[in-house]
Enzyme design. Structure first.
Site, PDB file in Angstrom:
ATOM      1  N   ALA A  12      30.750  45.757  36.349  1.00 60.88           N
ATOM      2  CA  ALA A  12      30.961  46.700  34.974  1.00 60.88           C
ATOM      3  C   ALA A  12      30.583  47.871  35.130  1.00 60.88           C
ATOM      4  O   ALA A  12      29.925  48.926  34.094  1.00 60.88           O
ATOM      5  CB  ALA A  12      30.027  46.153  33.976  1.00 60.88           C
ATOM      6  N   GLY A  13      30.949  48.800  36.182  1.00 60.05           N
ATOM      7  CA  GLY A  13      30.546  50.090  36.404  1.00 60.05           C
ATOM      8  C   GLY A  13      31.758  50.996  35.939  1.00 60.05           C
ATOM      9  O   GLY A  13      32.456  50.683  35.079  1.00 60.05           O
ATOM     10  N   GLY A  16      35.243  49.098  36.447  1.00 60.91           N
ATOM     11  CA  GLY A  16      35.525  47.587  35.568  1.00 60.91           C
ATOM     12  C   GLY A  16      35.377  47.973  34.067  1.00 60.91           C
ATOM     13  O   GLY A  16      36.118  47.346  33.322  1.00 60.91           O
ATOM     14  N   ASP A  35      28.366  41.648  35.862  1.00 54.85           N
ATOM     15  CA  ASP A  35      27.645  42.329  36.778  1.00 54.85           C
ATOM     16  C   ASP A  35      26.316  41.948  37.107  1.00 54.85           C
ATOM     17  O   ASP A  35      25.892  41.047  36.183  1.00 54.85           O
ATOM     18  CB  ASP A  35      27.660  43.933  36.246  1.00 54.85           C
ATOM     19  N   ARG A  90      36.982  55.744  52.822  1.00 59.94           N
ATOM     20  CA  ARG A  90      36.810  54.074  52.334  1.00 59.94           C
ATOM     21  C   ARG A  90      36.362  53.300  53.166  1.00 59.94           C
ATOM     22  O   ARG A  90      35.493  52.341  52.971  1.00 59.94           O
ATOM     23  CB  ARG A  90      38.224  53.962  51.878  1.00 59.94           C
ATOM     24  N   VAL A 120      39.867  45.626  43.893  1.00 56.11           N
ATOM     25  CA  VAL A 120      40.083  47.026  43.684  1.00 56.11           C
ATOM     26  C   VAL A 120      38.947  47.693  44.541  1.00 56.11           C
ATOM     27  O   VAL A 120      39.115  48.713  45.087  1.00 56.11           O
ATOM     28  CB  VAL A 120      39.468  47.406  42.097  1.00 56.11           C
ATOM     29  N   ASN A 122      37.042  49.142  47.539  1.00 57.43           N
ATOM     30  CA  ASN A 122      37.390  49.520  48.875  1.00 57.43           C
ATOM     31  C   ASN A 122      36.430  49.077  50.144  1.00 57.43           C
ATOM     32  O   ASN A 122      35.375  48.937  49.711  1.00 57.43           O
ATOM     33  CB  ASN A 122      37.312  51.104  48.727  1.00 57.43           C
ATOM     34  N   ARG A 153      49.648  59.623  41.587  1.00 54.69           N
ATOM     35  CA  ARG A 153      49.073  60.906  41.744  1.00 54.69           C
ATOM     36  C   ARG A 153      49.905  61.745  42.494  1.00 54.69           C
ATOM     37  O   ARG A 153      50.033  62.966  41.840  1.00 54.69           O
ATOM     38  CB  ARG A 153      47.756  60.841  42.805  1.00 54.69           C
ATOM     39  N   HIS A 177      45.783  52.189  52.089  1.00 52.43           N
ATOM     40  CA  HIS A 177      45.043  52.877  51.057  1.00 52.43           C
ATOM     41  C   HIS A 177      44.014  53.795  51.710  1.00 52.43           C
ATOM     42  O   HIS A 177      43.094  53.329  51.918  1.00 52.43           O
ATOM     43  CB  HIS A 177      44.607  52.210  49.980  1.00 52.43           C
TER      44      HIS A 177
END
Ligand code: NAD
Length: 310
Positions: A12-13, A16, A35, A90, A120, A122, A153, A177
């Site tokens: 939940a950062g 998230g 979380d 990453r 999601v 990395n 992007r 990525h």
């Protein structure tokens, strides 16, 4: 909860919570936000829920520190993990996030054996590989966020350069990525016209380099934390393609079993996303030079995966 689809978001950062907000606002899924920090997912879920009467959505949100409430999710988005600090690659997140992702994936897979997992955290290609391994799910149900973000992007940079709408711009990005991503300008277009025909080579080179370093550019500006608005928009697009069974062609970090001449490796390629997750892997016609560049990009991922000793 309503009888809507169920989307669980682990972590939940920054990313998230932004995913929870974007998906809840679309109104077709209930959200469980998980979380390890007590109060964090509960507080953020409640805050988003209290925006519902203003924004007119009926999605329900639950914040929790346990996995019980995630049971029978349709889609699980895994954002739990450390993010990069200025100057970090990453890949340097590998060992820390490896432990987190293994545990989280097992918890999720046990309670939602039929779900689709969107990775999601990395380094996302390696973490997707790890999640396939830890969940034992088929490859169509575990894939990662990468190409939609990277190409968004580049699309935004091309649109700004040419002063056209982003809607008219497409961008082709394959591979890792990270620093080894493969950008193909001849397949990146404005209203169907390759950018190689409308932009000078030196401008293309500048935009390509900026795209490769786009994540680091934001980390450098923020000093603490990394990008969240574009990544969460990209995740919401993936979730929507699945829940609404859109059969949308989107570039995702996908496990290849021989496509593009690459095996047992997760890299970004265009895929068709629908209610079964990846319903088709699209093989673009590449030149010999592009093919060998893609194989090199895959090698960069293979090295990271090797370090995990799965
Ligand atoms: P953040 O630090 O803001 O949030 C991470 C959250 O995960 C924290 O709240 C933390 O408490 C939680 N967490 C840690 N261990 C956990 C566990 N075992 N169970 C549940 N929750 C746990 O980070 P962020 O900015 O939201 O980024 C999250 C991850 O996503 C990072 O790895 C980042 O690099 C990655 N990311 C990837 C992309 C992409 O394109 N694939 C884009 C942006 C961010």
């Amino acid at each position: 909860m309503n009888n809507l689809n169920k989307v669980s978001i682990i972590g939940a950062g920054n990313v998230g919570a932004a995913c929870a907000q974007r998906i809840a606002e679309r109104g077709y899924a209930d959200i469980v936000l998980v979380d390890i920090i007590e109060g964090l997912p509960q507080g953020k879920a409640l805050d988003i829920l209290e925006s519902a009467p203003i924004l007119n959505f009926d999605s329900k949100l639950i914040g929790t520190n346990s996995y019980q409430e995630t049971a029978d999710s349709d889609v699980v988005v895994i954002t739990s993990g450390l993010s990069r600090k200025p100057g970090m690659t990453r890949d340097e997140l590998l060992l820390a996030n490896m432990n987190i992702i293994t545990g989280v994936t097992q918890q999720v897979a046990n309670r939602s054996p039929n779900c689709i997992i969107i990775m999601v955290a990395n380094p996302v290609d390696a973490m997707t590989h790890l999640a396939i391994h830890a969940s034992q799910f088929p490859r169509n149900r575990v894939f990662g966020l990468s190409g939609i973000l990277d190409s968004a992007r580049l699309r935004s940079f091309i649109a700004a350069e040419l002063n056209v709408s982003v809607e008219d711009v497409s961008a082709c990005i394959l591979g890792q990525h990270g620093e080894a991503m493969l950008i193909i300008p001849r397949l990146s277009t404005v209203c169907g016209i390759p950018i190689t025909k409308i932009l000078p080579q030196e401008t293309i080179t500048k935009l390509v380099e900026r795209t490769i370093k786009a994540g680091a550019e934001i980390i450098g500006l923020l000093k603490t934390g990394s990008a969240l608005y574009a990544p969460s928009a990209a995740v919401a697009q993936m979730v929507e393609a699945i829940i609404l069974d859109k059969k949308q062609i989107l570039p995702c970090a996908s496990y290849l079993e021989g496509e593009y001449g690459i095996k047992d490796t997760v890299i970004t390629v265009p895929v068709k996303l629908g209610k079964n997750g990846i319903e088709q892997i699209i093989e673009l016609e590449l030149t010999a030079k592009e093919k060998s560049a893609l194989i090199n990009s895959a090698k960069a991922v293979q090295q990271v995966v090797k370090a995990m000793q799965l």
